[in-house]
Design a protein around this motif. Structure first.
Motif, PDB file in Angstrom:
ATOM      1  N   PRO A  56      14.851  -5.836   7.476  1.00  0.00           N
ATOM      2  CA  PRO A  56      14.273  -4.551   7.847  1.00  0.00           C
ATOM      3  C   PRO A  56      14.024  -3.689   6.622  1.00  0.00           C
ATOM      4  O   PRO A  56      14.719  -3.801   5.615  1.00  0.00           O
ATOM      5  CB  PRO A  56      15.330  -3.935   8.769  1.00  0.00           C
ATOM      6  CG  PRO A  56      16.608  -4.624   8.417  1.00  0.00           C
ATOM      7  CD  PRO A  56      16.222  -6.006   7.991  1.00  0.00           C
ATOM      8  N   GLY A  57      13.016  -2.855   6.697  1.00  0.00           N
ATOM      9  CA  GLY A  57      12.722  -1.962   5.581  1.00  0.00           C
ATOM     10  C   GLY A  57      11.435  -1.202   5.801  1.00  0.00           C
ATOM     11  O   GLY A  57      10.899  -1.151   6.916  1.00  0.00           O
ATOM     12  N   ARG A  58      10.931  -0.614   4.733  1.00  0.00           N
ATOM     13  CA  ARG A  58       9.686   0.160   4.773  1.00  0.00           C
ATOM     14  C   ARG A  58       8.671  -0.489   3.849  1.00  0.00           C
ATOM     15  O   ARG A  58       8.983  -0.819   2.703  1.00  0.00           O
ATOM     16  CB  ARG A  58       9.939   1.608   4.326  1.00  0.00           C
ATOM     17  CG  ARG A  58       8.703   2.511   4.398  1.00  0.00           C
ATOM     18  CD  ARG A  58       9.015   3.898   3.857  1.00  0.00           C
ATOM     19  NE  ARG A  58       9.400   3.836   2.448  1.00  0.00           N
ATOM     20  CZ  ARG A  58       8.523   3.805   1.445  1.00  0.00           C
ATOM     21  NH1 ARG A  58       7.222   3.829   1.679  1.00  0.00           N
ATOM     22  NH2 ARG A  58       8.947   3.746   0.201  1.00  0.00           N
ATOM     23  N   VAL A  59       7.462  -0.693   4.341  1.00  0.00           N
ATOM     24  CA  VAL A  59       6.406  -1.288   3.521  1.00  0.00           C
ATOM     25  C   VAL A  59       6.024  -0.294   2.425  1.00  0.00           C
ATOM     26  O   VAL A  59       5.602   0.825   2.711  1.00  0.00           O
ATOM     27  CB  VAL A  59       5.178  -1.646   4.373  1.00  0.00           C
ATOM     28  CG1 VAL A  59       4.062  -2.200   3.494  1.00  0.00           C
ATOM     29  CG2 VAL A  59       5.559  -2.649   5.454  1.00  0.00           C
ATOM     30  N   SER A  60       6.201  -0.710   1.172  1.00  0.00           N
ATOM     31  CA  SER A  60       5.975   0.203   0.041  1.00  0.00           C
ATOM     32  C   SER A  60       4.665  -0.075  -0.689  1.00  0.00           C
ATOM     33  O   SER A  60       4.187   0.772  -1.447  1.00  0.00           O
ATOM     34  CB  SER A  60       7.140   0.109  -0.942  1.00  0.00           C
ATOM     35  OG  SER A  60       7.337  -1.235  -1.370  1.00  0.00           O
ATOM     36  N   TYR A  61       4.073  -1.260  -0.478  1.00  0.00           N
ATOM     37  CA  TYR A  61       2.819  -1.580  -1.167  1.00  0.00           C
ATOM     38  C   TYR A  61       2.043  -2.626  -0.367  1.00  0.00           C
ATOM     39  O   TYR A  61       2.608  -3.611   0.113  1.00  0.00           O
ATOM     40  CB  TYR A  61       3.098  -2.119  -2.573  1.00  0.00           C
ATOM     41  CG  TYR A  61       1.847  -2.379  -3.383  1.00  0.00           C
ATOM     42  CD1 TYR A  61       1.221  -1.349  -4.075  1.00  0.00           C
ATOM     43  CD2 TYR A  61       1.282  -3.660  -3.437  1.00  0.00           C
ATOM     44  CE1 TYR A  61       0.056  -1.584  -4.815  1.00  0.00           C
ATOM     45  CE2 TYR A  61       0.133  -3.895  -4.171  1.00  0.00           C
ATOM     46  CZ  TYR A  61      -0.480  -2.852  -4.862  1.00  0.00           C
ATOM     47  OH  TYR A  61      -1.631  -3.083  -5.571  1.00  0.00           O
ATOM     48  N   VAL A  62       0.750  -2.380  -0.230  1.00  0.00           N
ATOM     49  CA  VAL A  62      -0.181  -3.349   0.363  1.00  0.00           C
ATOM     50  C   VAL A  62      -1.440  -3.316  -0.486  1.00  0.00           C
ATOM     51  O   VAL A  62      -2.077  -2.272  -0.620  1.00  0.00           O
ATOM     52  CB  VAL A  62      -0.523  -2.993   1.823  1.00  0.00           C
ATOM     53  CG1 VAL A  62      -1.594  -3.935   2.368  1.00  0.00           C
ATOM     54  CG2 VAL A  62       0.718  -3.039   2.706  1.00  0.00           C
ATOM     55  N   GLY A  63      -1.779  -4.431  -1.106  1.00  0.00           N
ATOM     56  CA  GLY A  63      -2.959  -4.447  -1.965  1.00  0.00           C
ATOM     57  C   GLY A  63      -2.950  -5.643  -2.902  1.00  0.00           C
ATOM     58  O   GLY A  63      -2.344  -6.674  -2.592  1.00  0.00           O
TER      59      GLY A  63
END
Length: 243
Positions: free
Chosen positions: A140-147
């Motif tokens: 579990p966590g938070r998405v910090s980067y998409v690219g």
């Protein structure tokens, strides 16, 4: 003639004994979580220091009496706080499989570069598969980067807290966005061959405070460690349902 305060004294004595018993039980559970964290090659004390540097909130003065809590209750509160931190930290450790592929095409550490044949350091694990195969969050966590990142092609990065981050690279598509909260096993992307890649596969990394560490230890967790994670998951789910 019995003192009118005798029943209160007996009640306080029972409360003290109960607090001692609870503290011992909580400490045993916290120690089990700490041992599980160490089994991944992580230091729970280091994680605690990292978490201690990330605190805040408005100042609300304490209005109760300084001696309102007995020593036993203070120790119980401290033990509960330690157990809470350790179990929450254990839940964020990436122990879930990032894709259904059971085999590796490249391990962590030294290897010969697949393009030029020179000695190179490989910062993750490579899982071969088919284009479009589902990629799952390992914790579990938070998405910090998409690219895109140079060499990695399309990338998703998930921040799990306490300095832990997982990176999923060479993707053909994204199933998430920056800021999204994900659970272990959630679909976040699709396998591909973007960036510096010789064919469809997932490049999977685990980083601690920005430094790559061997993901294998996380994906080969012992059964008792996974059971400890599951118990903590159930407890926090129950708290959430009641909250």
């Amino acid at each position: 003639m019995a003192s009118p305060t005798a029943p209160l004294a007996r009640l306080e004595q029972r409360q003290r004994r109960f607090a001692l018993l609870m503290t011992r039980a909580v400490e045993r559970r916290a120690d089990k979580a700490a041992a599980a964290i160490r089994s991944f090659g992580l230091n729970p004390d280091t994680l605690a220091r990292t978490a201690a540097r990330a605190q805040g909130g408005p100042f609300v003065p304490w209005k109760g009496e300084k001696g309102a809590m007995t020593d036993e209750l203070e120790h119980l509160a401290d033990a509960m706080s330690r157990m809470e931190f350790l179990e929450r930290s254990l839940l964020t450790i990436p122990s879930g499989q990032p894709t259904a592929t059971p085999m590796l095409s490249s391990s962590y550490g030294y290897r010969r570069d697949p393009f030029n044949g020179h000695a190179a350091f490989h910062a993750g694990l490579d899982f071969p598969g088919r284009r479009g195969q589902i990629i799952n969050a390992a914790a579990p966590g938070r998405v910090s980067y998409v690219g895109q990142r140079q060499g990695y092609g399309n990338v998703v990065e998930v921040d799990h807290g306490n300095g832990l981050m997982t990176r999923y690279a060479h993707l053909s598509g994204f199933d998430t966005r920056v800021g999204a909260r994900v659970a272990r096993g959630d679909d976040i992307a699709r396998m591909g061959s973007t960036g510096r890649s010789t064919g469809p596969h997932l490049h999977f990394e685990v980083r601690l405070n920005g430094q790559a560490i061997n993901p294998r230890r996380f994906l080969e967790a012992r059964k008792d460690v996974l059971q400890t994670q599951q118990i903590a998951t159930a407890r926090f789910a129950d708290v959430g349902d009641r909250g």
